[in-house]
Design a protein around this motif. Sequence first.
Motif, PDB file in Angstrom:
ATOM      1  N   ARG A 271       0.832  -1.200   0.000  1.00 32.48           N
ATOM      2  CA  ARG A 271       0.000   0.000   0.000  1.00 32.48           C
ATOM      3  C   ARG A 271       0.870   1.254   0.000  1.00 32.48           C
ATOM      4  O   ARG A 271       1.943   1.279   0.597  1.00 32.48           O
ATOM      5  N   LEU A 272       0.374   2.295  -0.625  1.00 29.90           N
ATOM      6  CA  LEU A 272       1.072   3.573  -0.628  1.00 29.90           C
ATOM      7  C   LEU A 272       1.038   4.180   0.769  1.00 29.90           C
ATOM      8  O   LEU A 272      -0.019   4.220   1.408  1.00 29.90           O
ATOM      9  N   ALA A 273       2.185   4.629   1.261  1.00 26.64           N
ATOM     10  CA  ALA A 273       2.277   5.236   2.589  1.00 26.64           C
ATOM     11  C   ALA A 273       2.524   6.734   2.520  1.00 26.64           C
ATOM     12  O   ALA A 273       2.013   7.496   3.347  1.00 26.64           O
ATOM     13  N   LEU A 274       3.312   7.172   1.536  1.00 27.18           N
ATOM     14  CA  LEU A 274       3.777   8.560   1.509  1.00 27.18           C
ATOM     15  C   LEU A 274       3.935   9.039   0.081  1.00 27.18           C
ATOM     16  O   LEU A 274       4.471   8.323  -0.769  1.00 27.18           O
ATOM     17  N   LEU A 275       3.454  10.248  -0.167  1.00 22.74           N
ATOM     18  CA  LEU A 275       3.807  10.981  -1.383  1.00 22.74           C
ATOM     19  C   LEU A 275       4.809  12.043  -0.977  1.00 22.74           C
ATOM     20  O   LEU A 275       4.474  13.000  -0.277  1.00 22.74           O
ATOM     21  N   GLN A 276       6.064  11.850  -1.367  1.00 17.45           N
ATOM     22  CA  GLN A 276       7.120  12.796  -1.037  1.00 17.45           C
ATOM     23  C   GLN A 276       7.472  13.548  -2.305  1.00 17.45           C
ATOM     24  O   GLN A 276       7.979  12.959  -3.262  1.00 17.45           O
ATOM     25  N   TYR A 277       7.224  14.857  -2.306  1.00 21.19           N
ATOM     26  CA  TYR A 277       7.370  15.619  -3.540  1.00 21.19           C
ATOM     27  C   TYR A 277       8.812  16.002  -3.789  1.00 21.19           C
ATOM     28  O   TYR A 277       9.552  16.391  -2.891  1.00 21.19           O
ATOM     29  N   THR A 278       9.197  15.852  -5.048  1.00 22.58           N
ATOM     30  CA  THR A 278      10.563  16.113  -5.493  1.00 22.58           C
ATOM     31  C   THR A 278      10.505  16.514  -6.951  1.00 22.58           C
ATOM     32  O   THR A 278       9.518  16.248  -7.640  1.00 22.58           O
ATOM     33  N   GLY A 279      11.576  17.116  -7.428  1.00 20.77           N
ATOM     34  CA  GLY A 279      11.628  17.448  -8.840  1.00 20.77           C
ATOM     35  C   GLY A 279      12.040  16.275  -9.697  1.00 20.77           C
ATOM     36  O   GLY A 279      11.984  16.355 -10.905  1.00 20.77           O
ATOM     37  N   GLY A 280      12.450  15.139  -9.064  1.00 23.19           N
ATOM     38  CA  GLY A 280      12.995  14.050  -9.869  1.00 23.19           C
ATOM     39  C   GLY A 280      14.267  14.529 -10.545  1.00 23.19           C
ATOM     40  O   GLY A 280      15.054  15.278  -9.975  1.00 23.19           O
ATOM     41  N   THR A 281      14.482  14.121 -11.776  1.00 19.62           N
ATOM     42  CA  THR A 281      15.683  14.567 -12.485  1.00 19.62           C
ATOM     43  C   THR A 281      15.477  15.930 -13.117  1.00 19.62           C
ATOM     44  O   THR A 281      16.415  16.685 -13.285  1.00 19.62           O
TER      45      THR A 281
ATOM     46  N   LYS B 218       6.983  16.578  -8.355  1.00 24.15           N
ATOM     47  CA  LYS B 218       6.057  15.448  -8.483  1.00 24.15           C
ATOM     48  C   LYS B 218       6.227  14.521  -7.293  1.00 24.15           C
ATOM     49  O   LYS B 218       7.276  14.495  -6.644  1.00 24.15           O
ATOM     50  N   GLY B 219       5.178  13.756  -7.013  1.00 27.67           N
ATOM     51  CA  GLY B 219       5.165  12.916  -5.831  1.00 27.67           C
ATOM     52  C   GLY B 219       5.787  11.562  -6.055  1.00 27.67           C
ATOM     53  O   GLY B 219       5.287  10.759  -6.854  1.00 27.67           O
ATOM     54  N   ALA B 220       6.883  11.293  -5.355  1.00 25.13           N
ATOM     55  CA  ALA B 220       7.463   9.950  -5.367  1.00 25.13           C
ATOM     56  C   ALA B 220       6.577   9.058  -4.497  1.00 25.13           C
ATOM     57  O   ALA B 220       6.296   9.379  -3.342  1.00 25.13           O
ATOM     58  N   MET B 221       6.135   7.936  -5.064  1.00 27.12           N
ATOM     59  CA  MET B 221       5.244   7.025  -4.350  1.00 27.12           C
ATOM     60  C   MET B 221       6.073   6.039  -3.527  1.00 27.12           C
ATOM     61  O   MET B 221       6.707   5.132  -4.075  1.00 27.12           O
TER      62      MET B 221
ATOM     63  N   MET C 296      11.238   3.539  -4.942  1.00 27.12           N
ATOM     64  CA  MET C 296       9.840   3.959  -5.046  1.00 27.12           C
ATOM     65  C   MET C 296       9.064   3.122  -6.056  1.00 27.12           C
ATOM     66  O   MET C 296       9.625   2.424  -6.904  1.00 27.12           O
ATOM     67  N   GLN C 297       7.733   3.254  -5.978  1.00 27.20           N
ATOM     68  CA  GLN C 297       6.859   2.600  -6.953  1.00 27.20           C
ATOM     69  C   GLN C 297       6.799   3.381  -8.262  1.00 27.20           C
ATOM     70  O   GLN C 297       6.450   2.817  -9.299  1.00 27.20           O
ATOM     71  N   GLY C 298       7.114   4.656  -8.219  1.00 29.09           N
ATOM     72  CA  GLY C 298       7.038   5.512  -9.398  1.00 29.09           C
ATOM     73  C   GLY C 298       6.585   6.896  -8.982  1.00 29.09           C
ATOM     74  O   GLY C 298       6.458   7.196  -7.791  1.00 29.09           O
ATOM     75  N   TYR C 299       6.368   7.761  -9.953  1.00 27.91           N
ATOM     76  CA  TYR C 299       5.866   9.106  -9.682  1.00 27.91           C
ATOM     77  C   TYR C 299       4.341   9.111  -9.774  1.00 27.91           C
ATOM     78  O   TYR C 299       3.753   8.547 -10.701  1.00 27.91           O
ATOM     79  N   TRP C 300       3.723   9.759  -8.827  1.00 28.96           N
ATOM     80  CA  TRP C 300       2.274   9.807  -8.708  1.00 28.96           C
ATOM     81  C   TRP C 300       1.631  10.350  -9.992  1.00 28.96           C
ATOM     82  O   TRP C 300       1.907  11.470 -10.397  1.00 28.96           O
ATOM     83  N   GLN C 301       0.818   9.521 -10.615  1.00 27.91           N
ATOM     84  CA  GLN C 301       0.030   9.890 -11.794  1.00 27.91           C
ATOM     85  C   GLN C 301       0.897  10.390 -12.961  1.00 27.91           C
ATOM     86  O   GLN C 301       0.439  11.177 -13.790  1.00 27.91           O
ATOM     87  N   ARG C 302       2.141   9.894 -13.018  1.00 28.47           N
ATOM     88  CA  ARG C 302       3.041  10.269 -14.107  1.00 28.47           C
ATOM     89  C   ARG C 302       3.753   9.024 -14.645  1.00 28.47           C
ATOM     90  O   ARG C 302       4.955   8.843 -14.456  1.00 28.47           O
ATOM     91  N   PRO C 303       3.014   8.155 -15.330  1.00 27.33           N
ATOM     92  CA  PRO C 303       3.613   6.895 -15.794  1.00 27.33           C
ATOM     93  C   PRO C 303       4.745   7.092 -16.786  1.00 27.33           C
ATOM     94  O   PRO C 303       5.705   6.311 -16.789  1.00 27.33           O
ATOM     95  N   GLU C 304       4.658   8.110 -17.639  1.00 26.70           N
ATOM     96  CA  GLU C 304       5.722   8.300 -18.629  1.00 26.70           C
ATOM     97  C   GLU C 304       7.024   8.718 -17.950  1.00 26.70           C
ATOM     98  O   GLU C 304       8.103   8.213 -18.296  1.00 26.70           O
ATOM     99  N   GLU C 305       6.940   9.627 -16.982  1.00 27.43           N
ATOM    100  CA  GLU C 305       8.150  10.044 -16.270  1.00 27.43           C
ATOM    101  C   GLU C 305       8.679   8.915 -15.396  1.00 27.43           C
ATOM    102  O   GLU C 305       9.893   8.783 -15.200  1.00 27.43           O
ATOM    103  N   SER C 306       7.776   8.099 -14.852  1.00 23.47           N
ATOM    104  CA  SER C 306       8.215   6.940 -14.067  1.00 23.47           C
ATOM    105  C   SER C 306       9.017   5.979 -14.942  1.00 23.47           C
ATOM    106  O   SER C 306      10.069   5.474 -14.531  1.00 23.47           O
ATOM    107  N   ALA C 307       8.533   5.745 -16.152  1.00 26.52           N
ATOM    108  CA  ALA C 307       9.211   4.821 -17.065  1.00 26.52           C
ATOM    109  C   ALA C 307      10.585   5.333 -17.484  1.00 26.52           C
ATOM    110  O   ALA C 307      11.470   4.535 -17.818  1.00 26.52           O
ATOM    111  N   GLN C 308      10.768   6.641 -17.460  1.00 21.49           N
ATOM    112  CA  GLN C 308      12.064   7.208 -17.843  1.00 21.49           C
ATOM    113  C   GLN C 308      13.144   6.906 -16.818  1.00 21.49           C
ATOM    114  O   GLN C 308      14.324   6.838 -17.151  1.00 21.49           O
TER     115      GLN C 308
END
Length: 543
Positions: free
Chosen positions: A187-197, A202-205, A397-409
């Motif tokens: 289960r998702l516990a935390l959305l920790q916001y970051t700029g990523g690269t 965006k929220g790291a899941m 992380m599981q990926g970026y919240w609601q950003r599948p394309e950026e997660s895949a990158q």
Amino acid sequence: MPAYQSGYVAREIARHAYQNLHDLLSEASRQFPERHAFSCGDSHLSFAELDRLADAFARYLRHHAGLQPGDRLALMLPNSLQYPIATFGALKAGVVLVNTNPQYTAGELRHQLADSGATAILLLDRLLPLLRAVQADTRVTQVLLTSIDDLENPQYDSESAGCTRFQQALRLGMQAPAVETVAGLERLALLQYTGGTTGISKGAMLSHFSLIANVIQTLELFLRPGLLEPATDVRISPLPLYHIMAFSTNCLSSVGMGLHTVFIRDGRNLDEIIGAMRRYPFTLMSGINTLFVGLMNHPDFPSIDFSHLKWVTSGGAPLNREVGRRWEALTGAPVREGFGLTEASPVVSTGTLQSPYREGYVGQALVDTELRIVDEEGNDAAPDQPGELWLRGPQVMQGYWQRPEESAQVLSEDGWLKTGDIAELDANGMLKIVDRKKDMILVSGFNVFPNEVEDAVMRHPGIRECIAIGVPDERKGEAVKLFVSLRDTALDPAAIIAHCREHLTGYKVPSFIEVLDELPKTSVGKLLRRQLRDLEIARRTTV
């Protein structure tokens, strides 16, 4: 199959039968019920008291606020005892936390609340006007208010319409039916916001699994070899809990280790930190380069008793080697640097008094963590050769919240996280960070992305073009420098900085501004950030 799926972390999770991060608190309250878990100001919480209050908050969220597992709760607080109460209560109830910087501007707060879909928020009462300015653009309907001294001087009645005081929420929760701990480590516990690269925040899941795995990894490093003693160790914690490093290490891991952690409400208030260091026989401390420099320059620093101090952990920003040497010379305790990132919950590597040490390196990878250095052709680099750092482990992380394309990158199909950091590994697995994400500026441990600064600057009608870069700063590690060309030639740097303060959190505001007639561009008109960065390096090299 990645090693961590059947490795040390997996065995420890099975041994303790962990199903939720709240299980860390349940276990600590059984082992150390009367021991102080957290202190802040003149108030203290034992592990048993924290467990009782967190349970009351979980009951309130479910039975009074109407939050269901998976709903999001934003925490917009400075360091306080309310923070771990709300954290472990929300986790028990299956509610997803959204750590929110209390220094945010209206625009920054609006983005994070709207993007996360938070329906509830716990914030300082003095920040209510800021929330009201953006609330209509969000899904927030449940507003909980607290004050800095809420535990010393509890307030139950709210004068603000549609708001509930934190203490009243706890009182209502104590009268509500029991809530079973919501199970499920995925289960998702935390959305920790970051700029990523790159790009917008965006929220790291981060799941219960990834966060509890990182706690177990640090437990293996510190507790198993007996470096820490839960019954006696005291940690001074000045870094803000809304930052992932402090949240994970000084809140979650502190509970997992059974440590007594002393929160500093304002990490910029050196007098408050010095006061805590005098008050408690502290054995541990975490900080960043900026903090160490400030403390060593404080006139009362020589009067502190460092005889109990084992070592200090540095993370969140690069440690200046001379600062580390000076700290050890003055205190007798070494600084051990670690490395992590939001997308890895966050700790990737660190050092201890017993682990191998090499100056300028950030330790070896945690247990069950694999590291690769990948060159520009996609091949593994030879030892001591630079390349992009990739990592794989249970803390990713599981990926970026609601950003599948950026997660895949950034996440490969076989679980590797491509960090964007340039690093080296030596033959013994010691990690050295050579450069960070290409454009990111690291100010006092906080990520500042140039495009965010530039977007704010360009709102001023007198600015024609601008480029933001990071420059070395003795106090902050890095500071933001802004190059601008002007439409209004009468516009001065002070006015530009004043404009920035209206739109950016303080640490993102440029410290230096240089006006140029023209900014460098490519033949197709793209601004050349690298050219200005190289120019700045050349200037500083020749000084």
